[in-house]
Scaffold this motif. Structure first.
Motif, PDB file in Angstrom:
ATOM      1  N   THR A   1       0.856  -1.184   0.000  1.00  0.00           N
ATOM      2  CA  THR A   1       0.000   0.000   0.000  1.00  0.00           C
ATOM      3  C   THR A   1       0.897   1.240   0.000  1.00  0.00           C
ATOM      4  O   THR A   1       2.105   1.160   0.288  1.00  0.00           O
ATOM      5  CB  THR A   1      -0.897   0.031   1.239  1.00  0.00           C
ATOM      6  OG1 THR A   1      -0.066   0.165   2.419  1.00  0.00           O
ATOM      7  CG2 THR A   1      -1.720  -1.255   1.361  1.00  0.00           C
ATOM      8  N   LYS A   2       0.335   2.401  -0.310  1.00  0.00           N
ATOM      9  CA  LYS A   2       1.122   3.633  -0.284  1.00  0.00           C
ATOM     10  C   LYS A   2       1.686   3.888   1.110  1.00  0.00           C
ATOM     11  O   LYS A   2       2.809   4.358   1.274  1.00  0.00           O
ATOM     12  CB  LYS A   2       0.270   4.817  -0.736  1.00  0.00           C
ATOM     13  CG  LYS A   2      -0.048   4.804  -2.223  1.00  0.00           C
ATOM     14  CD  LYS A   2      -0.806   6.064  -2.631  1.00  0.00           C
ATOM     15  CE  LYS A   2      -1.082   6.055  -4.144  1.00  0.00           C
ATOM     16  NZ  LYS A   2      -1.812   7.277  -4.574  1.00  0.00           N
ATOM     17  N   GLU A   3       0.880   3.582   2.123  1.00  0.00           N
ATOM     18  CA  GLU A   3       1.324   3.762   3.508  1.00  0.00           C
ATOM     19  C   GLU A   3       2.524   2.866   3.809  1.00  0.00           C
ATOM     20  O   GLU A   3       3.483   3.282   4.469  1.00  0.00           O
ATOM     21  CB  GLU A   3       0.168   3.448   4.461  1.00  0.00           C
ATOM     22  CG  GLU A   3       0.508   3.706   5.925  1.00  0.00           C
ATOM     23  CD  GLU A   3      -0.653   3.380   6.853  1.00  0.00           C
ATOM     24  OE1 GLU A   3      -0.502   3.625   8.057  1.00  0.00           O
ATOM     25  OE2 GLU A   3      -1.690   2.882   6.354  1.00  0.00           O
ATOM     26  N   GLN A   4       2.477   1.619   3.334  1.00  0.00           N
ATOM     27  CA  GLN A   4       3.594   0.699   3.553  1.00  0.00           C
ATOM     28  C   GLN A   4       4.848   1.167   2.829  1.00  0.00           C
ATOM     29  O   GLN A   4       5.962   1.079   3.364  1.00  0.00           O
ATOM     30  CB  GLN A   4       3.208  -0.704   3.078  1.00  0.00           C
ATOM     31  CG  GLN A   4       2.198  -1.391   3.985  1.00  0.00           C
ATOM     32  CD  GLN A   4       1.697  -2.692   3.404  1.00  0.00           C
ATOM     33  OE1 GLN A   4       1.560  -2.826   2.186  1.00  0.00           O
ATOM     34  NE2 GLN A   4       1.399  -3.651   4.270  1.00  0.00           N
ATOM     35  N   GLU A   5       4.672   1.695   1.620  1.00  0.00           N
ATOM     36  CA  GLU A   5       5.824   2.200   0.876  1.00  0.00           C
ATOM     37  C   GLU A   5       6.481   3.359   1.616  1.00  0.00           C
ATOM     38  O   GLU A   5       7.712   3.439   1.715  1.00  0.00           O
ATOM     39  CB  GLU A   5       5.394   2.635  -0.526  1.00  0.00           C
ATOM     40  CG  GLU A   5       5.042   1.475  -1.454  1.00  0.00           C
ATOM     41  CD  GLU A   5       4.575   1.964  -2.808  1.00  0.00           C
ATOM     42  OE1 GLU A   5       4.409   3.202  -2.972  1.00  0.00           O
ATOM     43  OE2 GLU A   5       4.385   1.120  -3.710  1.00  0.00           O
ATOM     44  N   GLU A   6       5.661   4.262   2.145  1.00  0.00           N
ATOM     45  CA  GLU A   6       6.197   5.407   2.884  1.00  0.00           C
ATOM     46  C   GLU A   6       6.904   4.957   4.155  1.00  0.00           C
ATOM     47  O   GLU A   6       7.946   5.496   4.531  1.00  0.00           O
ATOM     48  CB  GLU A   6       5.072   6.392   3.213  1.00  0.00           C
ATOM     49  CG  GLU A   6       4.510   7.132   2.008  1.00  0.00           C
ATOM     50  CD  GLU A   6       5.578   7.901   1.272  1.00  0.00           C
ATOM     51  OE1 GLU A   6       6.409   8.552   1.948  1.00  0.00           O
ATOM     52  OE2 GLU A   6       5.601   7.847   0.026  1.00  0.00           O
ATOM     53  N   TYR A   7       6.331   3.968   4.829  1.00  0.00           N
ATOM     54  CA  TYR A   7       6.938   3.456   6.063  1.00  0.00           C
ATOM     55  C   TYR A   7       8.341   2.904   5.786  1.00  0.00           C
ATOM     56  O   TYR A   7       9.286   3.133   6.553  1.00  0.00           O
ATOM     57  CB  TYR A   7       6.044   2.365   6.656  1.00  0.00           C
ATOM     58  CG  TYR A   7       6.606   1.730   7.910  1.00  0.00           C
ATOM     59  CD1 TYR A   7       6.510   2.361   9.144  1.00  0.00           C
ATOM     60  CD2 TYR A   7       7.262   0.497   7.849  1.00  0.00           C
ATOM     61  CE1 TYR A   7       7.024   1.797  10.291  1.00  0.00           C
ATOM     62  CE2 TYR A   7       7.787  -0.087   8.987  1.00  0.00           C
ATOM     63  CZ  TYR A   7       7.669   0.561  10.210  1.00  0.00           C
ATOM     64  OH  TYR A   7       8.201  -0.007  11.331  1.00  0.00           O
ATOM     65  N   LEU A   8       8.469   2.169   4.665  1.00  0.00           N
ATOM     66  CA  LEU A   8       9.758   1.562   4.337  1.00  0.00           C
ATOM     67  C   LEU A   8      10.801   2.600   3.925  1.00  0.00           C
ATOM     68  O   LEU A   8      11.999   2.335   3.980  1.00  0.00           O
ATOM     69  CB  LEU A   8       9.581   0.524   3.215  1.00  0.00           C
ATOM     70  CG  LEU A   8       8.787  -0.725   3.600  1.00  0.00           C
ATOM     71  CD1 LEU A   8       8.578  -1.608   2.373  1.00  0.00           C
ATOM     72  CD2 LEU A   8       9.498  -1.514   4.705  1.00  0.00           C
ATOM     73  N   LYS A   9      10.356   3.791   3.516  1.00  0.00           N
ATOM     74  CA  LYS A   9      11.285   4.847   3.123  1.00  0.00           C
ATOM     75  C   LYS A   9      11.673   5.751   4.287  1.00  0.00           C
ATOM     76  O   LYS A   9      12.601   6.550   4.170  1.00  0.00           O
ATOM     77  CB  LYS A   9      10.646   5.702   2.018  1.00  0.00           C
ATOM     78  CG  LYS A   9      10.414   4.962   0.708  1.00  0.00           C
ATOM     79  CD  LYS A   9       9.679   5.878  -0.279  1.00  0.00           C
ATOM     80  CE  LYS A   9       9.334   5.160  -1.571  1.00  0.00           C
ATOM     81  NZ  LYS A   9       8.541   6.019  -2.495  1.00  0.00           N
ATOM     82  N   SER A  10      10.953   5.635   5.396  1.00  0.00           N
ATOM     83  CA  SER A  10      11.128   6.588   6.493  1.00  0.00           C
ATOM     84  C   SER A  10      12.140   6.104   7.519  1.00  0.00           C
ATOM     85  O   SER A  10      12.279   4.916   7.771  1.00  0.00           O
ATOM     86  CB  SER A  10       9.779   6.824   7.182  1.00  0.00           C
ATOM     87  OG  SER A  10       9.939   7.608   8.337  1.00  0.00           O
ATOM     88  N   TRP A  11      12.855   7.076   8.116  1.00  0.00           N
ATOM     89  CA  TRP A  11      13.756   6.735   9.223  1.00  0.00           C
ATOM     90  C   TRP A  11      13.212   7.275  10.550  1.00  0.00           C
ATOM     91  O   TRP A  11      13.732   6.978  11.621  1.00  0.00           O
ATOM     92  CB  TRP A  11      15.157   7.344   8.986  1.00  0.00           C
ATOM     93  CG  TRP A  11      15.166   8.831   8.888  1.00  0.00           C
ATOM     94  CD1 TRP A  11      15.042   9.566   7.746  1.00  0.00           C
ATOM     95  CD2 TRP A  11      15.338   9.770   9.953  1.00  0.00           C
ATOM     96  NE1 TRP A  11      15.094  10.905   8.039  1.00  0.00           N
ATOM     97  CE2 TRP A  11      15.290  11.068   9.401  1.00  0.00           C
ATOM     98  CE3 TRP A  11      15.532   9.669  11.351  1.00  0.00           C
ATOM     99  CZ2 TRP A  11      15.419  12.232  10.157  1.00  0.00           C
ATOM    100  CZ3 TRP A  11      15.654  10.830  12.097  1.00  0.00           C
ATOM    101  CH2 TRP A  11      15.601  12.083  11.501  1.00  0.00           C
ATOM    102  N   THR A  12      12.130   8.068  10.497  1.00  0.00           N
ATOM    103  CA  THR A  12      11.642   8.721  11.709  1.00  0.00           C
ATOM    104  C   THR A  12      10.692   7.845  12.520  1.00  0.00           C
ATOM    105  O   THR A  12      10.533   8.048  13.723  1.00  0.00           O
ATOM    106  CB  THR A  12      10.890  10.023  11.335  1.00  0.00           C
ATOM    107  OG1 THR A  12       9.800   9.705  10.466  1.00  0.00           O
ATOM    108  CG2 THR A  12      11.839  11.006  10.639  1.00  0.00           C
ATOM    109  N   LEU A  13      10.044   6.883  11.859  1.00  0.00           N
ATOM    110  CA  LEU A  13       9.062   6.055  12.563  1.00  0.00           C
ATOM    111  C   LEU A  13       9.756   4.888  13.273  1.00  0.00           C
ATOM    112  O   LEU A  13      10.562   4.193  12.677  1.00  0.00           O
ATOM    113  CB  LEU A  13       8.010   5.529  11.593  1.00  0.00           C
ATOM    114  CG  LEU A  13       7.185   6.587  10.850  1.00  0.00           C
ATOM    115  CD1 LEU A  13       6.297   5.942   9.805  1.00  0.00           C
ATOM    116  CD2 LEU A  13       6.358   7.389  11.865  1.00  0.00           C
ATOM    117  N   GLY A  14       9.460   4.751  14.569  1.00  0.00           N
ATOM    118  CA  GLY A  14      10.047   3.660  15.335  1.00  0.00           C
ATOM    119  C   GLY A  14       9.008   3.010  16.219  1.00  0.00           C
ATOM    120  O   GLY A  14       7.833   2.942  15.890  1.00  0.00           O
ATOM    121  N   THR A  15       9.448   2.601  17.433  1.00  0.00           N
ATOM    122  CA  THR A  15       8.503   1.964  18.348  1.00  0.00           C
ATOM    123  C   THR A  15       7.568   3.000  18.941  1.00  0.00           C
ATOM    124  O   THR A  15       7.895   4.178  19.053  1.00  0.00           O
ATOM    125  CB  THR A  15       9.263   1.270  19.484  1.00  0.00           C
ATOM    126  OG1 THR A  15      10.192   2.205  20.053  1.00  0.00           O
ATOM    127  CG2 THR A  15       9.991   0.051  18.963  1.00  0.00           C
TER     128      THR A  15
END
Length: 419
Positions: free
Chosen positions: A405-419
């Motif tokens: 999904t677009k959301e999944q693609e963005e998540y895989l490109k991001s370094w800011t999202l963590g636990t």
């Protein structure tokens, strides 16, 4: 049209074999159909040194249909040519120089006919064409757009050429495509090696002790198939500690060849190196041991040592030479120590060569599309070509996979999202 094959009378039989392969190579046939209309290879001269099989024939026809002006083919092994296929290709307009049972002199004469055709792009399996060009025809090397290489052995030789600063044109290591080595080397060689052994000997694998020299992708496939056929023990010999450890974790025994030689019933080499099985090993083998090679060249089983230990030899079955040792033991060498799957059988199944030769086709097109832009280096195939072959293969098998999904693609490109 110049050519040299065993007999043109075999052409009709060869056409039937090619038709069978075409029916089992959907990816390459899709590419052939698509590019036969746009003809992106229009005017290109192609020289190939590959095993002359029904699957290779489908590739050669695809290249010609895509617009190649001249396609010239020679064999990459003196004993692997399917003579009926060679004749059928001549009728299709492919210049073929190949027949089963060539001498070493004839083998290199055929390769030189490919060189004489002044190809723009060269396809090789094992590196003999590339080596001949760089050793004897440097004037041609400077004019070549690029080349491809089908097998591990050839890639090793080309990297050595590059390392020495002598490589004259870019080469795509088709062997390194995931959709080639993960499937062709493993599943293709695993099955076809035993196909060759069984056709040559008709022995029972169940209950035997099988020794596999080398645990690369080819060795992995052979060991896996030996286990599946009921081998009592499957022993792996290795020089690489990581591969040896992997073989252990995969559930195989690992030991030096000198120890495996004492217990093995069937020995299969798959290393790409020379003298893997030699005199000190042969001296310890049991009566009736069978030796087969799945590596590209006939140097892995060191035949001079086998000859030196023998009081005599005889061809006891097609592709089975019995060596009678001076102490009375017998050792059986299959296919003269050459590629057992191509000499004693037909090579890999068409379904797996479908992916390998789809990669070859796309590599040729990539080289032509990028002519003048690539330095003289050995390149892995671009990942997008690999993924294209995989998707086409899945589609041909009516298998669907998920999409991000677009959301999944963005998540895989991001370094800011963590636990």
């Amino acid at each position: 049209m110049e050519y040299r094959v065993k007999s043109m009378e075999l052409a009709e039989q060869g056409k039937l074999k090619i038709e069978w392969a075409e029916n089992h190579m959907p990816v390459l046939m899709l590419l052939r159909k698509k590019y036969s209309e746009s003809k992106p290879l229009r005017g290109l001269r192609i020289g190939a040194v590959l095993h002359v099989t029904k699957e290779t024939a489908v590739l050669m026809k695809a290249l010609k249909d895509a617009g190649a002006e001249d396609v010239v083919l020679a064999a990459s092994n003196p004993l692997s040519t399917q003579d009926d296929v060679a004749a059928a290709l001549v009728e299709y307009g492919i210049r073929v120089y190949a027949w089963r049972g060539m001498s070493s002199e004839e083998y290199y004469w055929c390769i030189n006919q490919v060189v004489r055709s002044n190809p723009d792009i060269v396809l090789d399996d094992g590196g003999d064409l590339h080596a001949t060009i760089h050793r004897e025809h440097l004037d041609l090397a400077d004019k070549i757009i690029g080349g491809t290489e089908e097998t591990t052995t050839g890639v090793i030789r080309l990297k050595a050429l590059e390392r020495d600063g002598l490589l004259k044109y870019p080469v795509i290591a088709v062997n390194n495509a995931y959709t080639k080595h993960l499937f062709d080397n493993r599943y293709g060689t695993g099955q076809s090696t035993f196909d060759g052994i069984l056709r040559a000997t008709n022995i029972l694998i169940a209950g035997k002790v099988v020794v596999v020299a080398g645990y690369g992708w080819v060795g992995r496939g052979i060991a896996m198939r030996a286990r599946g056929l009921g081998a009592r023990r499957v022993i792996v010999t290795e020089v690489d500690p990581v591969r040896a450890l992997e073989a252990v974790f995969d559930g195989f025994e690992v030991m030096p060849m000198i120890e495996a030689a004492k217990v093995g019933d069937i020995f299969i080499t798959a290393t790409g190196d020379k003298a893997v099985i030699r005199k000190e090993h042969m001296e310890k083998m049991k009566d009736g041991a069978i030796l087969a090679n799945a590596g590209h060249f006939n140097v892995e089983i060191w035949i001079p040592d086998l000859e030196s230990l023998s009081a005599g030899k005889r061809l006891i079955r097609p592709n089975v030479t019995e060596y009678k040792l001076r102490d009375g033991r017998r050792i059986y060498l299959l296919a003269e120590g050459r590629l057992v799957n191509l000499v004693a059988a037909e090579g890999h199944p068409s379904e797996v060569m479908d992916m390998s030769f789809a990669n070859q086709f796309l590599a040729v097109k990539y080289l032509y599309d990028n002519r003048g832009k690539l330095p003289p280096k050995v390149f892995n195939p671009p990942l997008e070509l690999d993924e294209r072959v995989a998707r086409l293969k899945l589609e041909s098998m009516n298998i669907e996979i998920d999409k991000l999904t677009k959301e999944q693609e963005e998540y895989l490109k991001s370094w800011t999202l963590g636990t």
